[in-house]
Design a protein around this motif. Structure first.
Motif, PDB file in Angstrom:
ATOM      1  N   GLU A  38      44.911  44.085  49.520  1.00  0.00           N
ATOM      2  CA  GLU A  38      45.193  42.678  49.778  1.00  0.00           C
ATOM      3  C   GLU A  38      46.661  42.481  50.129  1.00  0.00           C
ATOM      4  OE1 GLU A  38      42.571  40.368  49.495  1.00  0.00           O
ATOM      5  OE2 GLU A  38      41.363  42.144  49.097  1.00  0.00           O
ATOM      6  N   ARG A  41      51.686  37.338  48.475  1.00  0.00           N
ATOM      7  CA  ARG A  41      52.960  36.749  48.898  1.00  0.00           C
ATOM      8  C   ARG A  41      53.569  37.508  50.071  1.00  0.00           C
ATOM      9  NH1 ARG A  41      55.827  34.419  43.405  1.00  0.00           N
ATOM     10  NH2 ARG A  41      54.310  32.755  43.148  1.00  0.00           N
ATOM     11  N   ARG A  72      39.169  33.379  37.696  1.00  0.00           N
ATOM     12  CA  ARG A  72      40.232  33.441  38.708  1.00  0.00           C
ATOM     13  C   ARG A  72      41.578  33.795  38.079  1.00  0.00           C
ATOM     14  NH1 ARG A  72      38.890  32.008  43.761  1.00  0.00           N
ATOM     15  NH2 ARG A  72      36.843  31.108  43.990  1.00  0.00           N
ATOM     16  N   GLU A  91      50.177  30.542  40.641  1.00  0.00           N
ATOM     17  CA  GLU A  91      48.958  30.683  41.430  1.00  0.00           C
ATOM     18  C   GLU A  91      49.310  31.518  42.653  1.00  0.00           C
ATOM     19  OE1 GLU A  91      47.143  26.899  42.256  1.00  0.00           O
ATOM     20  OE2 GLU A  91      46.039  27.018  40.372  1.00  0.00           O
ATOM     21  N   VAL A  92      48.453  32.482  42.959  1.00  0.00           N
ATOM     22  CA  VAL A  92      48.735  33.429  44.031  1.00  0.00           C
ATOM     23  C   VAL A  92      47.535  33.509  44.958  1.00  0.00           C
ATOM     24  CG1 VAL A  92      49.338  35.820  44.551  1.00  0.00           C
ATOM     25  CG2 VAL A  92      50.145  34.783  42.449  1.00  0.00           C
ATOM     26  N   ALA A  93      47.787  33.423  46.256  1.00  0.00           N
ATOM     27  CA  ALA A  93      46.731  33.617  47.253  1.00  0.00           C
ATOM     28  C   ALA A  93      46.617  35.108  47.543  1.00  0.00           C
ATOM     29  CB  ALA A  93      47.056  32.853  48.526  1.00  0.00           C
ATOM     30  N   LEU A  94      45.400  35.622  47.484  1.00  0.00           N
ATOM     31  CA  LEU A  94      45.117  37.013  47.835  1.00  0.00           C
ATOM     32  C   LEU A  94      44.444  36.992  49.196  1.00  0.00           C
ATOM     33  CD1 LEU A  94      43.615  38.224  44.438  1.00  0.00           C
ATOM     34  CD2 LEU A  94      45.999  38.281  45.195  1.00  0.00           C
ATOM     35  N   VAL A  95      45.052  37.652  50.158  1.00  0.00           N
ATOM     36  CA  VAL A  95      44.539  37.672  51.524  1.00  0.00           C
ATOM     37  C   VAL A  95      44.096  39.090  51.833  1.00  0.00           C
ATOM     38  CG1 VAL A  95      45.074  37.230  53.941  1.00  0.00           C
ATOM     39  CG2 VAL A  95      46.143  35.834  52.150  1.00  0.00           C
ATOM     40  N   LEU A 102      39.659  35.565  51.158  1.00  0.00           N
ATOM     41  CA  LEU A 102      40.788  34.795  50.655  1.00  0.00           C
ATOM     42  C   LEU A 102      40.392  34.245  49.293  1.00  0.00           C
ATOM     43  CD1 LEU A 102      43.546  33.336  51.000  1.00  0.00           C
ATOM     44  CD2 LEU A 102      42.275  31.470  52.067  1.00  0.00           C
ATOM     45  N   ALA A 103      41.264  34.421  48.309  1.00  0.00           N
ATOM     46  CA  ALA A 103      41.020  33.889  46.967  1.00  0.00           C
ATOM     47  C   ALA A 103      42.354  33.486  46.363  1.00  0.00           C
ATOM     48  CB  ALA A 103      40.341  34.934  46.089  1.00  0.00           C
ATOM     49  N   VAL A 104      42.306  32.518  45.467  1.00  0.00           N
ATOM     50  CA  VAL A 104      43.496  32.100  44.729  1.00  0.00           C
ATOM     51  C   VAL A 104      43.247  32.403  43.258  1.00  0.00           C
ATOM     52  CG1 VAL A 104      44.977  30.164  44.077  1.00  0.00           C
ATOM     53  CG2 VAL A 104      44.049  30.309  46.406  1.00  0.00           C
ATOM     54  N   ARG A 106      45.280  32.811  39.187  1.00  0.00           N
ATOM     55  CA  ARG A 106      46.439  32.428  38.375  1.00  0.00           C
ATOM     56  C   ARG A 106      46.871  33.643  37.556  1.00  0.00           C
ATOM     57  NH1 ARG A 106      48.556  27.681  36.986  1.00  0.00           N
ATOM     58  NH2 ARG A 106      46.712  26.575  37.708  1.00  0.00           N
TER      59      ARG A 106
END
Length: 139
Positions: A38, A41, A72, A91-95, A102-104, A106
């Motif tokens: 993934e 950031r 999550r 909170e972190v977006a995983l791409v 895509l998932a967010v 904590r």
């Protein structure tokens, strides 16, 4: 100690194999794991779907102060947290870099094992399955 990671097709590992291994006296710890590559950031990162207590025990890291809750959550390895500026509560977006996902999540805690795991982000098995596009119960 056994670590069970995913394959594909006929080489996939399922929850039944994990349960069978855990029933053996010669396998005191069995850690089912799912690997997902993934972006966290903007930086590449290995995200590992795990059962956190088992995985951290295998790595020799103490458990986080508070147990992860919900579906999550994430635990950040110390070096990854420093490299990308993660802190508990973020909170972190995983791409997805190898699958379109895509998932967010904590960040619920940080860990330090003194191994390469300190460069990883840990998530629960259901989130790992989602990120790796695996059906439930397949590792």
């Amino acid at each position: 100690m056994y670590v069970v990671t995913q394959g594909s097709g006929a080489s996939s590992v399922n929850a039944g194999l994990v349960a069978d291994l855990r029933a053996q006296s010669w396998a005191p710890r069995v850690s089912p794991e799912i690997l997902a590559f993934e972006t966290v950031r903007g930086a590449p990162a290995l995200v590992r779907g795990v059962e956190p207590d088992v995985y951290l025990a295998l790595e020799g890291a103490p458990p986080p102060a508070a147990a992860p809750t919900g579906d999550r959550w994430a635990l950040a390895g110390a070096r990854l947290a420093t490299r990308v500026g993660l802190a508990v509560g973020d909170e972190v977006a995983l791409v997805g870099s190898s699958t379109a996902r895509l998932a967010v999540v904590r960040v619920g805690g940080l860990f330090s094992a003194g191994t390469s795991a300190d460069d990883e982000l840990l998530v629960g098995l259901p989130m790992g399955e989602f990120l790796a596009r695996l059906p439930p119960g397949v590792y």
